[in-house]
Structure formats: structure tokens, C-alpha cells
Scaffold this active site. Structure first.
Site, PDB file in Angstrom:
ATOM      1  N   THR A  34       0.844  -1.194   0.000  1.00  0.00           N
ATOM      2  CA  THR A  34       0.000   0.000   0.000  1.00  0.00           C
ATOM      3  C   THR A  34       0.882   1.248   0.000  1.00  0.00           C
ATOM      4  O   THR A  34       1.947   1.250   0.618  1.00  0.00           O
ATOM      5  CB  THR A  34      -0.924  -0.002   1.230  1.00  0.00           C
ATOM      6  N   THR A  94       4.530   4.195  -3.666  1.00  0.00           N
ATOM      7  CA  THR A  94       5.544   3.365  -4.318  1.00  0.00           C
ATOM      8  C   THR A  94       4.972   1.990  -4.655  1.00  0.00           C
ATOM      9  O   THR A  94       5.239   1.437  -5.729  1.00  0.00           O
ATOM     10  CB  THR A  94       6.786   3.224  -3.428  1.00  0.00           C
ATOM     11  N   ASP A 148       6.468  -4.016  -0.897  1.00  0.00           N
ATOM     12  CA  ASP A 148       5.794  -2.916  -0.208  1.00  0.00           C
ATOM     13  C   ASP A 148       6.783  -1.798   0.049  1.00  0.00           C
ATOM     14  O   ASP A 148       8.006  -2.008   0.056  1.00  0.00           O
ATOM     15  CB  ASP A 148       5.206  -3.411   1.117  1.00  0.00           C
ATOM     16  N   GLY A 149       6.254  -0.619   0.280  1.00  0.00           N
ATOM     17  CA  GLY A 149       7.080   0.529   0.614  1.00  0.00           C
ATOM     18  C   GLY A 149       7.315   0.627   2.110  1.00  0.00           C
ATOM     19  O   GLY A 149       7.004  -0.284   2.873  1.00  0.00           O
ATOM     20  N   LYS A 179       6.174   1.667   9.243  1.00  0.00           N
ATOM     21  CA  LYS A 179       5.150   1.607   8.214  1.00  0.00           C
ATOM     22  C   LYS A 179       3.806   1.990   8.827  1.00  0.00           C
ATOM     23  O   LYS A 179       3.653   1.965  10.033  1.00  0.00           O
ATOM     24  CB  LYS A 179       5.072   0.195   7.608  1.00  0.00           C
ATOM     25  N   GLY A 180       2.870   2.333   7.959  1.00  0.00           N
ATOM     26  CA  GLY A 180       1.533   2.670   8.429  1.00  0.00           C
ATOM     27  C   GLY A 180       1.112   4.088   8.145  1.00  0.00           C
ATOM     28  O   GLY A 180       0.028   4.507   8.555  1.00  0.00           O
ATOM     29  N   GLY A 181       1.961   4.852   7.434  1.00  0.00           N
ATOM     30  CA  GLY A 181       1.567   6.209   7.087  1.00  0.00           C
ATOM     31  C   GLY A 181       0.298   6.237   6.250  1.00  0.00           C
ATOM     32  O   GLY A 181      -0.457   7.204   6.294  1.00  0.00           O
ATOM     33  N   GLY A 182       0.070   5.162   5.499  1.00  0.00           N
ATOM     34  CA  GLY A 182      -1.148   5.052   4.707  1.00  0.00           C
ATOM     35  C   GLY A 182      -2.283   4.382   5.438  1.00  0.00           C
ATOM     36  O   GLY A 182      -3.362   4.170   4.866  1.00  0.00           O
ATOM     37  N   GLU A 206      -0.842  -5.003   6.319  1.00  0.00           N
ATOM     38  CA  GLU A 206       0.536  -5.135   5.846  1.00  0.00           C
ATOM     39  C   GLU A 206       1.306  -6.134   6.700  1.00  0.00           C
ATOM     40  O   GLU A 206       2.000  -7.021   6.173  1.00  0.00           O
ATOM     41  CB  GLU A 206       1.227  -3.776   5.859  1.00  0.00           C
TER      42      GLU A 206
END
Length: 247
Positions: free
Chosen positions: A33, A36, A89-90, A102-105, A111
Site C-alpha cells: 500500500t 511506491t 511494499d514501501g 510503516k503505516g503512514g497510509g 501489511e
């Protein structure tokens, strides 16, 4: 000089294209997600539509799932025993040991679920995401709504300066994850011991998942301009072009 948005978009595409070179026919993929990951899904979709690749995938968010469907990438529902050959993944931040934030989105729970069920996690990022020490980017937590006040109190005691994420800048609506939970962003500034902090957060009731991804990534593709390098824990960066297969 910090790259501008158009340069970053090109870097993301370069990293995504390098990752696509290592996707093989018949693979079951975990689709990440973020911007990128979206670049990777778009390139993957082009390859699938052109008949160059036959793959299946499961997406880490509804947004990525919708994009994959639009591009004709066959999707697989979660089931017992399901494991992925490759997760791409980005990351919002990563250090030289491939510890990630991770988890900004807002997709950190899905994820982490899918990437824990993957044989190989390949991270794809632009040049701004590699940092000497984690913490500049706020650490996301997915939180059960009922537990929010107590989670905020507990995280504040850890020095995390928690803020509940809003749906949009200036909005009075709270951001909701795909699971209808809340997101709390924690401003630690410097995370000197990610492993210890991860264990502390995991012991706070009401936190569904936290955004430290430790010990999961096998390699990262970092684009700097048109050059893409492979980063692996404890090894010197290597040009991605030197690898025919996953490093």
C-alpha cells in the site's frame, strides 16, 4: 538537496521497476500500500495484461485491492495455510538494518499480517526514506476506538506524544482504517531501541497493531535518481542490476 515531488515519483517508479524484474510466473504476491506500491502494482498490471506474467495476489488495503482489480491482476482471498512467495511494499522509514516504520497510509495491520505470511519481503523506496535512526516519521498505531483514551495515556508515558489521526487536514472526522479502527501517530523523534519499544507497545491493551516492522524485510531497493541499490542487513549496498534474481 531534497528531491522534488516529480523526482521522487520517478525514483518510486525506478524502484518498482527493479522489483518487477524479480517477479516470476506462478508467484503468489502480497501487494503493498502507498504511492511506491501503487507504482509497482501499475507495472505489474501492465505485465499481466501483456501476457508477460501470470501471477496472483492479495492486497494489504482496499485501495490496493481496487487498483489490482482495475488492472486485471487475479486476487486471492485470505484462507488457512496461505503463504506468499513475495511481498513487495514501501516504507515510511528504514534504517541500515532494515528495521521499518510503516503505516503512514493506515494499512499497517493488513501489511503486517500479509508480510508475516510471506517468504520474502522486498521493500521499495525512494531516496528520502533511508535514515540513520528511526523516529523522525511518526510511528502509527492502529487502536480499538473504545480503548483510545487509555492507549493515549500509556503512549504518552513512553514519550510518544500521541496524536489521533484525522481523516483530512482541517477535518473534524477521525481517520478510520479498513478495519474501522482509529490511527494514532506517535512522535518519538528518535527511537533508540526499536525492539524494546515494540515490546512495550505490544503490551498495551487496545493497540491492535503498531508500525514497527522488525526482522521481516530481507532486502530493500532504494532509488536515488535513476540508480537503484539493494540494501541488505550487514552488507554493503549493491547495484540492483547485479542481481538476476532476488538477493
Amino acid at each position: 538537496m531534497t528531491p522534488d515531488q516529480s523526482q521522487l515519483a520517478l525514483e518510486k517508479r525506478h524502484a518498482a521497476a527493479a522489483a518487477l524484474r524479480w517477479v516470476r510466473d506462478g508467484m503468489l504476491l502480497s501487494l503493498g500500500t502507498g504511492s511506491t506500491s501503487a507504482a509497482f502494482i501499475n507495472l505489474l498490471g501492465e505485465a499481466v495484461q501483456a501476457g508477460k506474467l501470470r501471477v496472483q495476489g492479495t492486497a494489504t488495503s482496499l485501495a490496493s485491492e481496487n487498483l489490482a482489480r482495475q488492472l486485471g491482476i487475479p486476487l486471492v482471498e485470505p484462507c488457512r495455510g496461505l503463504r506468499f512467495d513475495l511481498a513487495v511494499d514501501g516504507a515510511d522509514e528504514l534504517d541500515g538494518q532494515l528495521r521499518l516504520i510503516k503505516g503512514g497510509g493506515g494499512a499497517l495491520l493488513r501489511e503486517k499480517l500479509l508480510e508475516t505470511a510471506s517468504d520474502y519481503l522486498l521493500v521499495i523506496v525512494d531516496s528520502t526514506k533511508l535514515v540513520p535512526q528511526l523516529g523522525r516519521f511518526p510511528l502509527p498505531l492502529e487502536v480499538v476506538p473504545f480503548a483510545l483514551p487509555w492507549v493515549m495515556d500509556a503512549v504518552e508515558k513512553l514519550g510518544g506524544a500521541p496524536q489521533v489521526r484525522m481523516a483530512h487536514t482541517g477535518s473534524d472526522q477521525l481517520y478510520r482504517s479498513d478495519q474501522n479502527n482509529l490511527l494514532v501517530d506517535c512522535y518519538f523523534n528518535v527511537i533508540s531501541d526499536p525492539e524494546h519499544l515494540m515490546h512495550q507497545l505490544q503490551n498495551i491493551p487496545g493497540i491492535v497493531e503498531q508500525g514497527l516492522f522488525l526482522g521481516l524485510a530481507k532486502a530493500a531497493l532504494i532509488a536515488n535518481g535513476e540508480e537503484v541499490q539493494v540494501i541488505r542487513p550487514g552488507q554493503a549496498p549493491t547495484p540492483a542490476s547485479e542481481f538476476a534474481d532476488l538477493p
